[in-house]
Design a protein around this motif. Structure first.
Motif, short mmCIF file in Angstrom:
data_model
loop_
_atom_site.label_atom_id
_atom_site.label_comp_id
_atom_site.label_asym_id
_atom_site.label_seq_id
_atom_site.Cartn_x
_atom_site.Cartn_y
_atom_site.Cartn_z
N ARG A 114 0.74 -1.15 -0.06
CA ARG A 114 -0.17 -0.11 -0.02
C ARG A 114 1.03 1.29 -0.07
O ARG A 114 0.45 2.20 -0.53
CB ARG A 114 -0.84 0.09 1.24
N ASP A 115 2.00 1.32 0.78
CA ASP A 115 2.85 2.45 0.76
C ASP A 115 3.34 3.00 -0.74
O ASP A 115 3.09 3.85 -1.13
CB ASP A 115 3.89 2.25 1.83
N HIS A 116 3.72 1.81 -1.35
CA HIS A 116 4.15 1.96 -2.58
C HIS A 116 3.24 2.53 -3.74
O HIS A 116 3.64 3.36 -4.39
CB HIS A 116 5.04 0.69 -3.16
N ILE A 117 2.01 1.77 -3.51
CA ILE A 117 0.87 2.28 -4.40
C ILE A 117 0.61 3.69 -4.34
O ILE A 117 0.16 4.35 -5.27
CB ILE A 117 -0.12 1.48 -4.61
N VAL A 118 0.69 4.34 -3.10
CA VAL A 118 0.08 5.53 -2.80
C VAL A 118 1.31 6.64 -3.46
O VAL A 118 0.81 7.35 -4.31
CB VAL A 118 0.14 5.91 -1.16
N GLU A 119 2.45 6.16 -3.33
CA GLU A 119 3.55 6.84 -3.92
C GLU A 119 3.53 6.76 -5.59
O GLU A 119 3.52 7.82 -6.09
CB GLU A 119 4.84 6.20 -3.61
N ARG A 120 3.05 5.62 -6.04
CA ARG A 120 3.04 5.37 -7.48
C ARG A 120 1.79 6.40 -8.03
O ARG A 120 2.06 7.04 -8.98
CB ARG A 120 2.85 4.30 -8.05
N THR A 121 0.63 6.42 -7.32
CA THR A 121 -0.31 7.19 -7.76
C THR A 121 -0.03 8.76 -7.52
O THR A 121 -0.26 9.25 -8.58
CB THR A 121 -1.41 7.05 -6.79
N VAL A 122 0.63 9.08 -6.55
CA VAL A 122 0.94 10.63 -6.55
C VAL A 122 2.13 10.97 -7.64
O VAL A 122 1.97 12.06 -8.27
CB VAL A 122 1.53 10.98 -5.09
N SER A 123 3.11 10.26 -8.08
CA SER A 123 3.88 10.64 -8.86
C SER A 123 3.23 10.41 -10.25
O SER A 123 3.66 11.18 -11.18
CB SER A 123 5.06 9.62 -8.88
N PHE A 124 2.48 9.71 -10.53
CA PHE A 124 1.53 9.59 -11.83
C PHE A 124 0.85 10.84 -12.00
O PHE A 124 1.05 11.64 -13.07
CB PHE A 124 0.61 8.55 -11.75
N ALA A 125 -0.01 11.35 -10.74
CA ALA A 125 -0.60 12.61 -11.09
C ALA A 125 0.46 13.67 -11.07
O ALA A 125 -0.03 14.78 -11.75
CB ALA A 125 -1.41 12.88 -9.66
N ASN A 126 1.50 13.61 -10.27
CA ASN A 126 2.48 15.01 -10.55
C ASN A 126 3.02 15.01 -12.02
O ASN A 126 3.48 16.27 -12.10
CB ASN A 126 3.58 14.72 -9.38
N GLN A 127 3.06 13.82 -12.68
CA GLN A 127 3.48 14.29 -14.06
C GLN A 127 2.51 14.93 -14.91
O GLN A 127 2.72 15.36 -15.97
CB GLN A 127 3.59 12.82 -14.68
N LEU A 128 1.02 14.93 -14.51
CA LEU A 128 -0.07 15.73 -15.32
C LEU A 128 -0.06 17.07 -14.83
O LEU A 128 -0.60 17.84 -15.49
CB LEU A 128 -1.22 14.94 -15.00
#
Lengths: 269, 233
Positions: A114-128
């Motif tokens: 879960r920690d990792h998936i939150v990070e991945r989600t935020v980094s996806f959003a931050n690219q947009l």
């Protein structure tokens, strides 16, 4: 549920006559645009898809998954629903901090790591988005662009929905080319309701709507893909001029000329 | 004769849902009657009569708690619906009490809640939700998919047995499974009993005594420090 295709059986338009497109099948991996003037029924079409219409909506369309009528249970539980809709008025209403909210959603989805998936989600959003999201910010304090970016990232990464419907992404203030590039990296069906020629021409095909009815399905031709490159340049020109104004600079004929030269639209002086 | 008791906070979409239900019941050859219970204003009885031509009526609870009022009038309302040769009585309650629930045994209890009302709502509304058979979630198009999922999980955490039906009532979606559930529900069986225990129903505040302070009141009272006790004869 493994999705291979979505078939839309045409119903009727606003005037009650049968839709010119009587059947269209979207396959896994397709990027599709829905185009047409305001009020022509684009949003209704994606609503029909999201709701697995079975002659029970005003358009009388039928939506099949893998060629069959989808089981009713699919729409009962949104965490099992393979279709995610991000509409123009979809919003976050919760004032939970971003990280906590994403972790709650990941827990409901029983995501591993879960920690990792939150990070991945935020980094996806931050690219947009222009300004990066802060994990401790309440979701209701996100800007419009950040909200839209996070909605998309959440649907793609945590929701992992195989079918994603996006209504007028261009109004969201997010980085469109980046979004399309990122999304192409996932094998999903993406359906864009759009007025943006760049999004339309970067799609595999587009469904043209008029008077509540599907008029035509147009495959993107090779020439159109080349045109898309030009549109990208024009768009980038506008974006860079916007950026200069944002930064407090003045614009001049010289600046515009310089940009046009850089893009190859004008011979260098 | 089946009774359907519909509760839910004000403006959650009870009327819109019941309209969609009525339309479909009529289409299936059923004969619904409609009763609206509200505190001081309601025009839904006229709306339903005009739109569907079915027997309707309304009751203002006035000074009574609307859920108490429901207890008082429901028996006769079921008889009224039967006299009108109806096979469904749809009761739309004022739906504003977080301590009571208006559902009766042998009826179908529906609670209508908005997806937009915040993810903690299911944890806040008590028996209105926990004693319901079906939780209808409205306005799902306005919130993110993620919040819909959390909202649903919170409902099921409060009541694991409730059937959650998400609807876009303006569009009429999600109403068909609800109507199937109505048709499959049992007929009302006498004697009629309230499903949950209401809070103290004869309290002096409820009957209109406005003085502040427990010394001004009778029945079960409580001071700031200490427990409730009975004061009176």
């Amino acid at each position: 549920m493994e999705i291979e295709s979505i078939t839309i059986h045409g119903g009727r338009g606003k005037d009650g006559t049968a839709e010119p497109v009587s059947e269209v099948t979207l396959r896994m991996g397709d990027i599709v645009s829905i185009v047409g003037p305001t009020g022509c029924g684009k949003t209704t079409l994606i609503n029909d898809i999201e709701l697995y219409a079975q002659l029970n909506t005003p358009s009388c369309r039928r939506v099949l998954i893998n060629g069959e009528r989808p089981p009713e249970e699919l729409s009962w539980d949104p965490s099992r629903n393979p279709i995610a809709l991000i509409s123009q008025h979809t919003n976050f209403l919760s004032d939970m901090p971003v990280a906590q909210f994403l972790a709650t959603h990941a827990a409901i989805r029983q995501s591993a790591d879960r920690d990792h998936i939150v990070e991945r989600t935020v980094s996806f959003a931050n690219q947009l988005t222009g300004e990066p999201l802060i994990l401790t910010n309440p979701m209701t304090e996100l800007s419009g662009g950040q909200t839209r970016a996070l909605l998309i990232a959440d649907a793609v990464v945590i929701g992992n929905s195989p079918v994603i419907l996006l209504d007028e992404l261009e109004n969201a203030g997010i980085h469109r080319t980046k979004a399309l590039d990122l999304l192409r990296g996932y094998r999903k069906v993406f359906i864009f309701v759009t007025h943006d020629p760049r999004i339309a021409l970067l799609s595999d095909y587009r469904i043209v709507m008029k008077q509540g009815a599907m008029q035509r399905v147009i495959m993107t031709e090779r020439e159109e893909r080349l045109v898309a490159e030009d549109i990208k340049k024009i768009d980038d020109l506008l974006l860079s001029l916007r950026q200069r104004i944002r930064e407090g600079d003045r614009l001049s004929e010289e600046v515009v000329r310089e940009h046009l030269q850089n893009l190859g639209y004008m011979p260098a002086a | 004769m089946k009774a359907v008791i519909c509760a839910g906070p004000p403006t959650s979409g009870k009327t819109t849902i019941l309209k969609q239900v009525t339309k479909r019941l009529l289409r299936n050859g059923h004969r619904p009657a409609y009763l609206k219970i509200d505190v001081q204003y309601a025009d839904e009885d006229t709306l339903f009569a005009d739109e569907f031509g079915i027997p309707t009526r309304k009751v203002y609870s006035g000074e009574l708690c609307p859920d108490h009022c429901n207890v008082m009038v429901l028996g006769e309302a079921v008889e009224w619906a039967m006299e009108n040769d109806c096979d469904f009585l749809l009761v739309e309650t004022a739906g504003l009490c977080l301590r009571c629930s208006p559902y009766i045994e042998g009826s179908l209890g529906l609670v209508v809640i908005e997806a937009t009302s915040g993810m903690n709502l299911p944890r806040k509304i008590g028996p209105m939700l926990s004693l319901a058979d079906v939780a209808i979630v409205t306005k799902i198009d306005l919130v993110s998919q993620a919040e819909r999922e959390v909202f649903r999980a919170r409902i099921l955490e409060a009541v694991p047995t409730v059937r959650v039906i998400e609807t876009d009532a303006l569009y009429g979606i999600g109403v068909d499974p609800l109507v199937s559930r109505l048709i499959a529900s049992p007929d009302v069986a006498y004697p009629l009993y309230l499903r949950g225990n209401p809070p103290v129903g004869t309290c002096t505040i409820c009957v209109g005594k406005k003085e502040i302070g427990w010394k001004q009141h009778f029945g079960v009272v409580r001071p700031l420090e200490g427990d409730m006790f009975y004061r009176g004869e």
